[in-house]
Design a protein around this motif. Structure first.
Motif, PDB file in Angstrom:
ATOM      1  N   LEU A  65       0.987  -4.110  -1.037  1.00 24.83           N
ATOM      2  CA  LEU A  65       1.443  -3.393  -2.288  1.00 24.83           C
ATOM      3  C   LEU A  65       1.173  -4.038  -3.339  1.00 24.83           C
ATOM      4  O   LEU A  65       1.199  -5.425  -3.359  1.00 24.83           O
ATOM      5  N   ARG A  66       0.382  -3.460  -4.145  1.00 29.58           N
ATOM      6  CA  ARG A  66      -0.181  -4.100  -5.336  1.00 29.58           C
ATOM      7  C   ARG A  66       0.320  -3.336  -6.593  1.00 29.58           C
ATOM      8  O   ARG A  66      -0.220  -2.201  -6.963  1.00 29.58           O
ATOM      9  N   ASN A  67       1.167  -4.076  -7.340  1.00 28.74           N
ATOM     10  CA  ASN A  67       1.682  -3.482  -8.608  1.00 28.74           C
ATOM     11  C   ASN A  67       2.322  -2.122  -8.655  1.00 28.74           C
ATOM     12  O   ASN A  67       2.022  -1.384  -9.582  1.00 28.74           O
ATOM     13  N   ALA A  68       3.120  -1.796  -7.698  1.00 30.40           N
ATOM     14  CA  ALA A  68       3.816  -0.399  -7.565  1.00 30.40           C
ATOM     15  C   ALA A  68       4.848  -0.380  -8.377  1.00 30.40           C
ATOM     16  O   ALA A  68       5.649  -0.914  -8.478  1.00 30.40           O
ATOM     17  N   SER A  69       4.954   0.855  -9.196  1.00 31.95           N
ATOM     18  CA  SER A  69       5.941   1.061 -10.198  1.00 31.95           C
ATOM     19  C   SER A  69       6.241   2.710 -10.325  1.00 31.95           C
ATOM     20  O   SER A  69       5.284   3.235 -10.289  1.00 31.95           O
TER      21      SER A  69
ATOM     22  N   GLY B 155       1.594   8.750   2.517  1.00 32.05           N
ATOM     23  CA  GLY B 155       0.499   7.889   2.777  1.00 32.05           C
ATOM     24  C   GLY B 155       0.465   7.929   4.445  1.00 32.05           C
ATOM     25  O   GLY B 155       1.335   8.166   4.969  1.00 32.05           O
ATOM     26  N   PRO B 156      -0.840   7.524   4.884  1.00 35.02           N
ATOM     27  CA  PRO B 156      -1.032   7.332   6.293  1.00 35.02           C
ATOM     28  C   PRO B 156      -0.487   6.025   6.841  1.00 35.02           C
ATOM     29  O   PRO B 156       0.129   5.511   6.185  1.00 35.02           O
ATOM     30  N   SER B 157      -0.369   6.078   8.345  1.00 34.49           N
ATOM     31  CA  SER B 157       0.371   5.112   9.013  1.00 34.49           C
ATOM     32  C   SER B 157      -0.323   3.798   8.678  1.00 34.49           C
ATOM     33  O   SER B 157      -1.376   3.625   8.321  1.00 34.49           O
ATOM     34  N   GLY B 158       0.518   2.794   8.356  1.00 36.98           N
ATOM     35  CA  GLY B 158       0.064   1.585   8.086  1.00 36.98           C
ATOM     36  C   GLY B 158      -0.178   1.270   6.416  1.00 36.98           C
ATOM     37  O   GLY B 158      -0.690   0.050   5.946  1.00 36.98           O
ATOM     38  N   SER B 159       0.009   2.156   5.499  1.00 31.45           N
ATOM     39  CA  SER B 159      -0.427   2.071   4.369  1.00 31.45           C
ATOM     40  C   SER B 159       0.698   1.381   3.261  1.00 31.45           C
ATOM     41  O   SER B 159       0.519   1.184   2.246  1.00 31.45           O
TER      42      SER B 159
ATOM     43  N   THR C 217       7.371  -0.716   4.187  1.00 29.35           N
ATOM     44  CA  THR C 217       7.487  -1.895   3.228  1.00 29.35           C
ATOM     45  C   THR C 217       7.924  -1.644   1.908  1.00 29.35           C
ATOM     46  O   THR C 217       8.945  -2.396   1.628  1.00 29.35           O
ATOM     47  N   LEU C 218       7.520  -0.630   1.267  1.00 32.31           N
ATOM     48  CA  LEU C 218       7.850  -0.410  -0.037  1.00 32.31           C
ATOM     49  C   LEU C 218       9.351   0.049   0.174  1.00 32.31           C
ATOM     50  O   LEU C 218      10.183  -0.428  -0.826  1.00 32.31           O
ATOM     51  N   LEU C 219       9.637   0.830   0.896  1.00 37.25           N
ATOM     52  CA  LEU C 219      11.178   1.238   1.143  1.00 37.25           C
ATOM     53  C   LEU C 219      12.049   0.185   1.507  1.00 37.25           C
ATOM     54  O   LEU C 219      13.255   0.090   0.829  1.00 37.25           O
ATOM     55  N   HIS C 220      11.627  -0.794   2.254  1.00 34.25           N
ATOM     56  CA  HIS C 220      12.546  -1.908   2.553  1.00 34.25           C
ATOM     57  C   HIS C 220      12.703  -2.931   1.177  1.00 34.25           C
ATOM     58  O   HIS C 220      13.712  -3.461   0.999  1.00 34.25           O
TER      59      HIS C 220
ATOM     60  N   GLY D 277      -2.613   0.070  -0.916  1.00 30.44           N
ATOM     61  CA  GLY D 277      -1.559  -0.790  -1.649  1.00 30.44           C
ATOM     62  C   GLY D 277      -1.224  -0.396  -2.958  1.00 30.44           C
ATOM     63  O   GLY D 277      -0.483  -0.833  -3.725  1.00 30.44           O
ATOM     64  N   ILE D 278      -1.919   0.986  -3.454  1.00 33.20           N
ATOM     65  CA  ILE D 278      -1.873   1.114  -4.762  1.00 33.20           C
ATOM     66  C   ILE D 278      -1.015   2.634  -4.718  1.00 33.20           C
ATOM     67  O   ILE D 278      -1.419   3.739  -4.078  1.00 33.20           O
ATOM     68  N   LEU D 279       0.023   2.679  -5.684  1.00 29.74           N
ATOM     69  CA  LEU D 279       0.785   3.878  -5.539  1.00 29.74           C
ATOM     70  C   LEU D 279       0.447   4.751  -6.885  1.00 29.74           C
ATOM     71  O   LEU D 279       0.344   4.190  -8.065  1.00 29.74           O
ATOM     72  N   ARG D 280      -0.283   5.983  -6.808  1.00 34.04           N
ATOM     73  CA  ARG D 280      -0.581   6.712  -8.024  1.00 34.04           C
ATOM     74  C   ARG D 280      -0.100   8.093  -7.755  1.00 34.04           C
ATOM     75  O   ARG D 280       0.381   8.616  -6.759  1.00 34.04           O
TER      76      ARG D 280
END
Ligand code: ADP
Ligand code: MG
Length: 233
Positions: free
Chosen positions: A32-36, A49-53, A57-60, A228-231
């Motif tokens: 994850l890169r700087n998700a907000s 997101g696809p599997s492995g994206s 991890t973000l939800l955890h 790793g980027i959330l947009r």
């Protein structure tokens, strides 16, 4: 992020600059890169997101089951990562309801008992909570299944129990990780609608992660996780 109304502070979820790296034998794996993003009370977002994206991890991290490498999460202006371990467990239990891909029901317990499991940490359910469990199970269409064991239910019915269990403690935030990943399309959409209806009814916040664009379309706002980027989608 809050709006002060008299003495009441209304706030929500703030996910601010979350990065997550896993240490490996080779280079660190940056997931994850700087998700907000932020949610107000009663709001919901789907993260696609696809599997492995990095969705789980973000939800955890949002669910305080894992620490971020950097960044903060706040729920109603409280940063759970500043709490010690027992306080963090209490925070999680009081504020967050989880719906997993695999229902994680306890096989030896009845449907009703499974819904009440999250209340055990606080000494077990009172009468009001037992009534609430009945009401939630009615809303998910399982009033006739209260004494069934999970093995006696269909996959969709098990997931309905999982939804009722996630809501039993009136959490501020519901986190759903591929909640319909094991179901056929029509059951998946039915459970998705149920989850959104109940979340709205309870005025809880919902973060749902999925690879399914159909499921995500049931939710008022969508974000995409890639590289790793959330947009925004
Ligand atoms: P998704 O839920 O979108 O399928 P995950 O969040 O499970 O993705 O995983 C994202 C990436 O992080 C994957 O490449 C996975 O192998 C890696 N990963 C997840 N957890 C760990 C861990 N504990 N240690 C090392 N790598 C991990
Ligand atoms: Mg996952």
């Amino acid at each position: 992020m809050f709006v002060a109304v008299g003495l009441i502070i209304m706030s929500g979820l703030v996910v601010d600059g979350i990065s997550k790296e896993f240490l490996t034998r080779a280079e660190p794996l940056v997931v994850l890169r700087n998700a907000s993003f932020a949610l107000g009370p009663g709001e919901s977002v789907a993260i696609i997101g696809p599997s492995g994206s990095g969705k789980s991890t973000l939800l955890h991290v949002i669910g305080t089951l894992d620490h971020p490498t950097s960044g903060t999460v706040e729920v109603d202006d409280e940063n759970p990562f500043e709490l010690d371990e027992p306080s963090l467990a209490r925070f999680r239990n009081h504020n967050i309801g989880f719906v997993f891909q695999d229902h994680h029901l306890l096989p030896q317990l009845s449907v009703l008992e499974n819904v009440l499991v999250p209340t055990v940490a606080d000494g077990g359910p009172d009468n009001e909570t037992i009534e609430r469990a009945h009401s939630l199970l009615g809303q998910v269409g399982l009033s006739e299944r209260l004494q069934h064991r999970p093995a006696e239910l269909s996959g969709g019915e098990r997931q309905r129990v999982g939804v009722a269990r996630a809501l039993i403690r009136q959490p501020k935030l519901v986190l759903a990780d591929e909640p319909t990943g094991n179901l056929d399309h029509s059951n998946a959409m039915a459970i998705g609608k149920l989850l959104v209806d109940l979340q709205k009814h309870e005025n809880a916040m919902l973060v749902l992660v999925t690879h399914s664009a159909d499921l995500a379309s049931l939710i008022e706002r969508q974000l995409q996780l890639a590289d790793g980027i959330l947009r925004p989608c």
